[in-house]
Design a protein around this motif. Structure first.
Motif, PDB file in Angstrom:
ATOM      1  N   VAL A 133      11.763   1.691 -34.392  1.00 20.10           N
ATOM      2  CA  VAL A 133      13.076   1.219 -33.952  1.00 20.10           C
ATOM      3  C   VAL A 133      13.749   0.776 -35.243  1.00 20.10           C
ATOM      4  CG1 VAL A 133      14.336  -0.404 -32.507  1.00 20.10           C
ATOM      5  CG2 VAL A 133      12.114   0.485 -31.745  1.00 20.10           C
ATOM      6  N   HIS A 134      14.691   1.558 -35.709  1.00 20.55           N
ATOM      7  CA  HIS A 134      15.161   1.409 -37.086  1.00 20.55           C
ATOM      8  C   HIS A 134      16.550   0.796 -37.162  1.00 20.55           C
ATOM      9  CE1 HIS A 134      17.683   5.072 -36.638  1.00 20.55           C
ATOM     10  NE2 HIS A 134      16.684   5.500 -35.880  1.00 20.55           N
ATOM     11  N   GLY A 135      16.896   0.391 -38.360  1.00 18.43           N
ATOM     12  CA  GLY A 135      18.183  -0.229 -38.623  1.00 18.43           C
ATOM     13  C   GLY A 135      18.029  -1.259 -39.729  1.00 18.43           C
ATOM     14  N   GLU A 136      19.152  -1.782 -40.188  1.00 15.59           N
ATOM     15  CA  GLU A 136      19.118  -2.762 -41.269  1.00 15.59           C
ATOM     16  C   GLU A 136      18.340  -3.999 -40.835  1.00 15.59           C
ATOM     17  OE1 GLU A 136      22.110  -4.285 -44.782  1.00 15.59           O
ATOM     18  OE2 GLU A 136      22.947  -3.429 -42.929  1.00 15.59           O
ATOM     19  N   HIS A 137      17.545  -4.541 -41.752  1.00 13.91           N
ATOM     20  CA  HIS A 137      16.679  -5.707 -41.541  1.00 13.91           C
ATOM     21  C   HIS A 137      15.402  -5.362 -40.779  1.00 13.91           C
ATOM     22  CE1 HIS A 137      20.059  -7.886 -43.114  1.00 13.91           C
ATOM     23  NE2 HIS A 137      20.808  -7.635 -42.052  1.00 13.91           N
ATOM     24  N   ASP A 138      15.104  -4.074 -40.640  1.00 16.65           N
ATOM     25  CA  ASP A 138      13.855  -3.643 -40.019  1.00 16.65           C
ATOM     26  C   ASP A 138      12.686  -3.921 -40.962  1.00 16.65           C
ATOM     27  OD1 ASP A 138      11.739  -2.301 -38.797  1.00 16.65           O
ATOM     28  OD2 ASP A 138      12.488  -0.305 -39.309  1.00 16.65           O
ATOM     29  N   TYR A 139      11.663  -4.617 -40.453  1.00 18.17           N
ATOM     30  CA  TYR A 139      10.441  -4.850 -41.228  1.00 18.17           C
ATOM     31  C   TYR A 139       9.220  -4.307 -40.474  1.00 18.17           C
ATOM     32  CZ  TYR A 139      12.965  -7.497 -44.693  1.00 18.17           C
ATOM     33  OH  TYR A 139      13.832  -7.850 -45.703  1.00 18.17           O
TER      34      TYR A 139
END
Length: 293
Positions: A156-162
């Motif tokens: 589940v991707h996107g900015e701030h993905d860790y």
């Protein structure tokens, strides 16, 4: 609708909270005191102080709500049995609070537990152990709750993905090259977190009891393609490794890095009129924020 959200301060949870608020719902997010509490208040949500292990608190939080989205999970891959047991107890506590009410509860699972090497559909059942949601959705439905479960893509991707993709970036930096297993022809499904958040809202609002839903925008992204983008952005070589070397190379992530999991969401999209519209995984990778320290 007043919605109690567990995992409300996580990567997906924050997007779900925002999606619910923008749709006009009232949100009560589970959080420990501190930064999570402050973030929820800043977003416009109310805060329910507690944790996944506080079963009485979960019951009370669920009782005062018109519906529940249960996202929280202990992501400790070194003790999966303990994580699954905590998930079972939390789900049962929510079920005890809402039994016989017909209120909606949306649980969370994952597509990686579906059978491999074929295109998985919503009718498929997971193999082996996994999140209690897969059996919990039936137990809650039997108790008079409009329960559904969203099976999320491994990324589940996107900015701030860790999550998994960020872990792959870290492994490539550590090892000095970006790897794929054998010919890299295995696949990962993918979904942007904003599209996933909208699916959770739609499930809460209208998914029939007992429904399995697939949080999948891309049926399967070639793992070799993911490795190639990572290598290019890190200016590292990209190379194949034998399957026998994968556990040592990928560590705890090997179960996912070696998986060949293609998954359809056609039925989910038709049932809830859910149409993913945000960037796809490789486009997100090309944006560059996965490679910032």
């Amino acid at each position: 609708m007043k919605v109690f959200v567990t995992g409300a301060t996580g990567f997906i949870g924050t997007a779900v909270v925002r999606e619910l608020l923008e749709a006009g719902h009232e949100v009560v997010g589970l959080a420990r005191s501190g930064k999570g509490e402050e973030a929820l208040k800043a977003a416009g949500a109310d805060v329910w102080l507690g944790s996944l292990e506080d079963l009485d608190g979960l019951r009370r939080g669920a009782e005062q709500a018109d519906g529940v989205i249960h996202l929280a999970y202990i992501h400790d891959f070194s003790d999966r049995a303990a994580a699954e047991e905590a998930d079972r107890q939390a789900t049962e506590a929510i079920g005890e609070a809402l039994a016989g009410t017909g209120k909606p509860v949306v649980l969370t699972s994952g597509t990686l537990m579906l059978p491999q090497d074929r295109i998985g559909t919503e009718d498929e059942r997971p193999v082996g152990s996994g999140r209690y949601a897969e059996t919990g959705v039936d137990r809650l439905t039997e108790r008079g709750i409009r329960a559904s479960v969203v099976r999320l893509s491994p990324t589940v991707h996107g900015e701030h993905d860790y999550g998994f993709v960020r872990a792959l970036v870290g492994i490539a930096r550590e090892k000095g090259f970006s790897a794929y297993v054998e010919d890299g022809s295995n696949h990962w499904p993918a979904v942007h977190r904003s599209d996933a958040a909208r699916l959770f809202r739609l499930a809460l609002e209208s998914a029939p009891a007992g429904t399995r839903l697939h949080g999948v925008a891309e049926q399967g992204v070639l793992f070799r393609s993911i490795a190639e983008v990572i290598g290019r952005h890190l200016n590292l070589p990209v190379q194949s490794i034998p399957a026998a070397d994968a556990p040592a190379h990928f560590g705890w992530l090997n179960f996912a890095a070696s998986a060949n999991c293609e998954v359809s969401s056609d039925r989910t999209q038709h049932l809830l009129n859910w149409k993913p519209e945000h960037p796809e995984l490789l486009e997100d990778l090309e944006a560059g924020y996965y490679f910032r320290d």
